[in-house]
Write a protein that holds these residues in place. Structure first.
Motif, PDB file in Angstrom:
ATOM      1  N   SER A   7       5.073  -1.202  46.744  1.00 55.83           N
ATOM      2  CA  SER A   7       5.340  -1.931  47.984  1.00 55.83           C
ATOM      3  C   SER A   7       5.796  -3.350  47.675  1.00 55.83           C
ATOM      4  O   SER A   7       5.090  -4.118  47.018  1.00 55.83           O
ATOM      5  N   GLY A   8       6.994  -3.697  48.160  1.00 52.73           N
ATOM      6  CA  GLY A   8       7.530  -5.034  47.966  1.00 52.73           C
ATOM      7  C   GLY A   8       7.283  -5.920  49.169  1.00 52.73           C
ATOM      8  O   GLY A   8       6.483  -5.619  50.056  1.00 52.73           O
ATOM      9  N   ASN A   9       8.025  -7.029  49.229  1.00 52.12           N
ATOM     10  CA  ASN A   9       7.837  -7.979  50.319  1.00 52.12           C
ATOM     11  C   ASN A   9       8.309  -7.423  51.659  1.00 52.12           C
ATOM     12  O   ASN A   9       7.754  -7.748  52.705  1.00 52.12           O
ATOM     13  N   LEU A  29      11.250   1.907  52.815  1.00 52.11           N
ATOM     14  CA  LEU A  29      10.372   2.214  53.943  1.00 52.11           C
ATOM     15  C   LEU A  29       9.682   0.942  54.423  1.00 52.11           C
ATOM     16  O   LEU A  29       9.057   0.231  53.627  1.00 52.11           O
ATOM     17  N   GLU A  30       9.770   0.656  55.720  1.00 55.11           N
ATOM     18  CA  GLU A  30       8.938  -0.395  56.286  1.00 55.11           C
ATOM     19  C   GLU A  30       7.522   0.152  56.460  1.00 55.11           C
ATOM     20  O   GLU A  30       7.292   1.366  56.404  1.00 55.11           O
ATOM     21  N   PHE A  31       6.550  -0.738  56.691  1.00 54.15           N
ATOM     22  CA  PHE A  31       5.142  -0.340  56.622  1.00 54.15           C
ATOM     23  C   PHE A  31       4.792   0.824  57.557  1.00 54.15           C
ATOM     24  O   PHE A  31       4.142   1.786  57.123  1.00 54.15           O
ATOM     25  N   PRO A  32       5.205   0.812  58.824  1.00 50.84           N
ATOM     26  CA  PRO A  32       4.868   1.965  59.688  1.00 50.84           C
ATOM     27  C   PRO A  32       5.466   3.278  59.168  1.00 50.84           C
ATOM     28  O   PRO A  32       4.832   4.335  59.257  1.00 50.84           O
ATOM     29  N   GLU A  33       6.685   3.217  58.620  1.00 51.67           N
ATOM     30  CA  GLU A  33       7.310   4.416  58.058  1.00 51.67           C
ATOM     31  C   GLU A  33       6.564   4.893  56.814  1.00 51.67           C
ATOM     32  O   GLU A  33       6.434   6.100  56.579  1.00 51.67           O
ATOM     33  N   VAL A  51       2.950  -6.350  46.195  1.00 54.78           N
ATOM     34  CA  VAL A  51       3.031  -7.788  45.928  1.00 54.78           C
ATOM     35  C   VAL A  51       2.782  -8.602  47.186  1.00 54.78           C
ATOM     36  O   VAL A  51       2.742  -9.832  47.128  1.00 54.78           O
ATOM     37  N   SER A  52       2.597  -7.937  48.340  1.00 54.33           N
ATOM     38  CA  SER A  52       2.527  -8.690  49.588  1.00 54.33           C
ATOM     39  C   SER A  52       1.379  -8.282  50.509  1.00 54.33           C
ATOM     40  O   SER A  52       0.742  -9.128  51.119  1.00 54.33           O
ATOM     41  N   ARG A  53       1.103  -6.989  50.618  1.00 55.91           N
ATOM     42  CA  ARG A  53       0.143  -6.515  51.617  1.00 55.91           C
ATOM     43  C   ARG A  53      -1.137  -6.054  50.918  1.00 55.91           C
ATOM     44  O   ARG A  53      -1.078  -5.211  50.020  1.00 55.91           O
ATOM     45  N   GLY A  90       3.388  -9.038  36.108  1.00 57.87           N
ATOM     46  CA  GLY A  90       3.835  -8.292  37.277  1.00 57.87           C
ATOM     47  C   GLY A  90       3.528  -6.806  37.184  1.00 57.87           C
ATOM     48  O   GLY A  90       3.638  -6.199  36.113  1.00 57.87           O
ATOM     49  N   ALA A  91       3.164  -6.231  38.334  1.00 60.67           N
ATOM     50  CA  ALA A  91       2.816  -4.811  38.366  1.00 60.67           C
ATOM     51  C   ALA A  91       3.999  -3.936  37.960  1.00 60.67           C
ATOM     52  O   ALA A  91       3.825  -2.915  37.277  1.00 60.67           O
ATOM     53  N   ASP A  92       5.216  -4.305  38.365  1.00 61.80           N
ATOM     54  CA  ASP A  92       6.386  -3.510  38.011  1.00 61.80           C
ATOM     55  C   ASP A  92       6.613  -3.498  36.503  1.00 61.80           C
ATOM     56  O   ASP A  92       7.012  -2.475  35.934  1.00 61.80           O
ATOM     57  N   ARG A  93       6.350  -4.625  35.858  1.00 56.56           N
ATOM     58  CA  ARG A  93       6.540  -4.679  34.404  1.00 56.56           C
ATOM     59  C   ARG A  93       5.562  -3.763  33.682  1.00 56.56           C
ATOM     60  O   ARG A  93       5.944  -3.016  32.778  1.00 56.56           O
TER      61      ARG A  93
END
Length: 240
Positions: A7-9, A29-33, A51-53, A90-93
């Motif tokens: 999940s990104g920003n 995907l946005e959060f509701p999706e 990284v955001s929620r 970073g989690a992606d790394r």
């Protein structure tokens, strides 16, 4: 079945796995999706990386009887981190590193992830993440030239521009695209001085621009981060 969430920003990417096999994935995907997609097929386990929620908000919105793991700096990993500031890694790394190690075990690897920034990370044959470097990404370079000058236009990336640009736009294309290619070739060569048998693993949204231009052996694995998240998930499930 397991689900992993990157999940990104703004948007999230979700991957569905049967053991180690990626069955399918969905992006942007946005959060509701995101919640709707996960609810449509109840998994056994979920790994949530964001990284955001916060994970608590994700758990509350999902409200399902499923085990949810959260990728944090304290989470056990199938690889070892030799990094001075693991809390800032970073989690992606780390996910890309775990994914590359699961695909190519017992090898020295450099993972090049071409996203907003370009990261070059070394994972040795003992499955130790040794660190690496972070460089501005392709679109960041175009945006910087446009933002920090008065007359240079905003340019989108194109694969394989001529080395000698015959217009300002083409010169910018050459400067960024050929400059990034030269950077990658130079860094790979330096890594190979340390490990001649080094395997190069390429991922990230902009990797398609360069994978055919780099000298082999180059292995392009577009969904490497999702593969790594699933490897981390299965490793933690095995510890339960």
């Amino acid at each position: 079945m397991n689900i992993v969430v990157d999940s990104g920003n703004t948007y999230s990417k979700v991957g569905w796995f049967e053991r180690e096999k990626l069955i399918r994935y969905t992006t942007r995907l946005e959060f509701p999706e995101l919640i709707k997609n996960i609810r449509a097929e109840l998994p056994a386990n979920i790994l949530y990386s964001s990284v955001s929620r916060p994970v608590e908000e994700f758990e509350k919105a999902l409200d399902l009887p499923v085990r949810i793991f959260h990728l944090s700096p304290e989470m056990p990993l199938p690889i070892t981190k030799n990094y001075d500031t693991p809390q800032t890694l970073g989690a992606d790394r780390i996910a890309a590193a775990a994914g590359a190690n699961s695909l190519f075990p017992n090898e020295d690897l450099v993972v090049i992830d071409m996203g907003t920034c370009i990261t070059y990370d070394l994972i040795d044959h003992n499955a130790v993440f040794q660190g690496g470097l972070i460089s501005p990404g392709v679109r960041m370079r175009f945006k910087a030239m446009h933002s920090f000058t008065q007359r240079l236009p905003m340019v989108e990336p194109e694969a394989g521009p001529p080395l000698i640009g015959k217009s300002t736009r083409h010169a910018m294309q050459s400067g960024v695209m050929n400059g990034v290619l030269a950077e990658m070739e130079g860094i790979i060569e330096r890594y190979r001085h340390k490990s001649p048998a080094l395997r190069v693993v390429l991922c990230g949204g902009d990797s398609a621009f360069f994978e055919s231009s780099l000298k082999p052996p180059i292995f392009a694995v577009p969904e490497l981060v999702l593969i790594g998240l699933n490897r981390i998930l299965t490793y933690n499930v095995s510890l339960q």
